[in-house]
Write a protein that holds these residues in place. Structure first.
Motif, PDB file in Angstrom:
ATOM      1  N   GLY A 200      28.181  39.844  62.065  1.00  6.39           N
ATOM      2  CA  GLY A 200      28.590  38.893  61.044  1.00  6.39           C
ATOM      3  C   GLY A 200      29.309  37.669  61.569  1.00  6.39           C
ATOM      4  N   ARG A 201      29.478  37.582  62.909  1.00  5.61           N
ATOM      5  CA  ARG A 201      30.216  36.475  63.509  1.00  5.61           C
ATOM      6  C   ARG A 201      29.324  35.653  64.426  1.00  5.61           C
ATOM      7  NH1 ARG A 201      35.499  35.845  61.671  1.00  5.61           N
ATOM      8  NH2 ARG A 201      35.978  34.927  63.691  1.00  5.61           N
ATOM      9  N   ALA A 202      29.625  34.352  64.511  1.00  3.57           N
ATOM     10  CA  ALA A 202      28.901  33.444  65.399  1.00  3.57           C
ATOM     11  C   ALA A 202      29.917  32.565  66.116  1.00  3.57           C
ATOM     12  CB  ALA A 202      27.911  32.587  64.618  1.00  3.57           C
ATOM     13  N   CYS A 203      29.510  32.004  67.248  1.00  2.00           N
ATOM     14  CA  CYS A 203      30.460  31.242  68.061  1.00  2.00           C
ATOM     15  C   CYS A 203      29.714  30.257  68.962  1.00  2.00           C
ATOM     16  CB  CYS A 203      31.299  32.196  68.910  1.00  2.00           C
ATOM     17  SG  CYS A 203      32.618  31.405  69.851  1.00  2.00           S
ATOM     18  N   THR A 204      30.354  29.117  69.243  1.00  3.57           N
ATOM     19  CA  THR A 204      29.885  28.156  70.235  1.00  3.57           C
ATOM     20  C   THR A 204      31.056  27.811  71.140  1.00  3.57           C
ATOM     21  OG1 THR A 204      28.240  27.187  68.761  1.00  3.57           O
ATOM     22  CG2 THR A 204      28.942  25.847  70.611  1.00  3.57           C
ATOM     23  N   ASP A 229      27.007  27.207  61.908  1.00  8.36           N
ATOM     24  CA  ASP A 229      25.757  27.009  62.639  1.00  8.36           C
ATOM     25  C   ASP A 229      26.141  26.658  64.074  1.00  8.36           C
ATOM     26  OD1 ASP A 229      23.468  26.082  63.870  1.00  8.36           O
ATOM     27  OD2 ASP A 229      22.730  25.024  62.106  1.00  8.36           O
ATOM     28  N   PRO A 230      25.993  27.586  65.019  1.00  8.21           N
ATOM     29  CA  PRO A 230      26.459  27.345  66.389  1.00  8.21           C
ATOM     30  C   PRO A 230      25.873  26.088  67.021  1.00  8.21           C
ATOM     31  CG  PRO A 230      25.927  29.656  66.090  1.00  8.21           C
ATOM     32  CD  PRO A 230      25.435  28.942  64.874  1.00  8.21           C
ATOM     33  N   ASP A 231      24.597  25.830  66.806  1.00 14.56           N
ATOM     34  CA  ASP A 231      23.977  24.657  67.416  1.00 14.56           C
ATOM     35  C   ASP A 231      24.507  23.357  66.806  1.00 14.56           C
ATOM     36  OD1 ASP A 231      22.339  26.166  69.131  1.00 14.56           O
ATOM     37  OD2 ASP A 231      20.892  26.499  67.522  1.00 14.56           O
ATOM     38  N   ARG A 232      24.829  23.390  65.540  1.00 15.10           N
ATOM     39  CA  ARG A 232      25.290  22.177  64.865  1.00 15.10           C
ATOM     40  C   ARG A 232      26.668  21.739  65.356  1.00 15.10           C
ATOM     41  NH1 ARG A 232      25.093  21.132  58.307  1.00 15.10           N
ATOM     42  NH2 ARG A 232      25.687  18.919  58.378  1.00 15.10           N
TER      43      ARG A 232
END
Length: 254
Positions: A200-204, A229-232
């Protein structure tokens, strides 16, 4: 009195470390029973350790509750690199939080883990994934991969030569796959991950480099996969890392 053997000393140190690790960033104080549960130690053992730590000011006691003590804070302030990093990073982290609305982390590589040295909270979450002083496996985090992508091959090989923990079904635990991803991260200047460290988690994240191009830390933006949105956010994270790299080099050259 009998002198403790090396093995016994290590065992005591492990228990003390387990007590310290039991404290979370949001804790308002813990009783001995809760400390024992979190540290996975007998209550009697934790009670003895806590009494010694209170006497040395590593823990503070208020009634039945125990808190991390002022002496830990004093010692922490003497650790030069994290202290300098925090001082330089907090304004940049606050600005990045304002741009993204998400939580911003600053971490360094320690062994096979990343250790969090500063956190600026963004949108509130039910259960924060990280706390200051907490650890997560480097290979499963965008922070760790951002650092490893710019680290010497000996450092990367040291970590990938062992068994890589699979924290979620999405974690890259194959050393060959990880090495290929690190090549791409080095080219792009940013690492992204979705649910590799926590479901449920995302990161950049992007690395903070010294004047010789050696990574000293990494900065990241993290949030739920619904909100981030990691890429954004990657361009903003890269820009923040570049700013910190310049400030760190200038500070050391002053």
């Amino acid at each position: 009195m009998r002198t403790a053997s090396w093995n016994e000393s290590v065992s005591v140190l492990d228990r003390v470390t387990a007590v310290f690790d039991a404290f979370g960033e949001q804790d308002e104080g813990l009783g001995v029973s809760e400390l024992a549960r979190r540290a996975n130690l007998p209550k009697s053992t934790v009670s003895r350790i806590a009494a010694d730590l209170v006497a040395q000011r590593f823990l503070d006691r208020d009634g039945d509750l125990l808190y991390l003590g002022i002496r830990l804070f004093e010692l922490g302030q003497t650790v030069e690199q994290p202290r300098t990093l925090r001082r330089l990073a907090l304004p940049v982290m606050s600005e990045l939080r304002g741009i993204t609305g998400q939580t911003v982390h600053l971490a360094v590589l320690e062994g096979a883990d990343v250790v969090f040295v500063a956190i600026v909270r963004g949108q509130p979450t039910a259960s924060p994934l990280a706390r200051i002083g907490g650890r997560l496996p480097a290979h499963a985090t965008a922070l760790g991969k951002a650092i490893l992508a710019f680290s010497p091959s000996t450092e990367v090989n040291r970590i990938t030569s062992g068994e890589l923990e699979k924290r979620t079904p999405h974690t890259i635990s194959d050393p060959a796959l990880l090495m290929r991803e690190l090549v791409g991260i080095r080219r792009l200047g940013a690492a992204t991950e979705k649910e590799e460290c926590a479901v449920g988690r995302a990161c950049t994240a992007s690395p903070i480099l010294d004047h010789g191009g050696v990574p000293v830390a990494a900065i990241s933006v993290a949030g739920s996969i619904e909100d981030l949105d990691p890429d954004r956010v990657a361009p903003a994270v890269r820009a923040a890392a570049m700013t910190l790299s310049r400030r760190l080099s200038s500070d050391r050259g002053a």
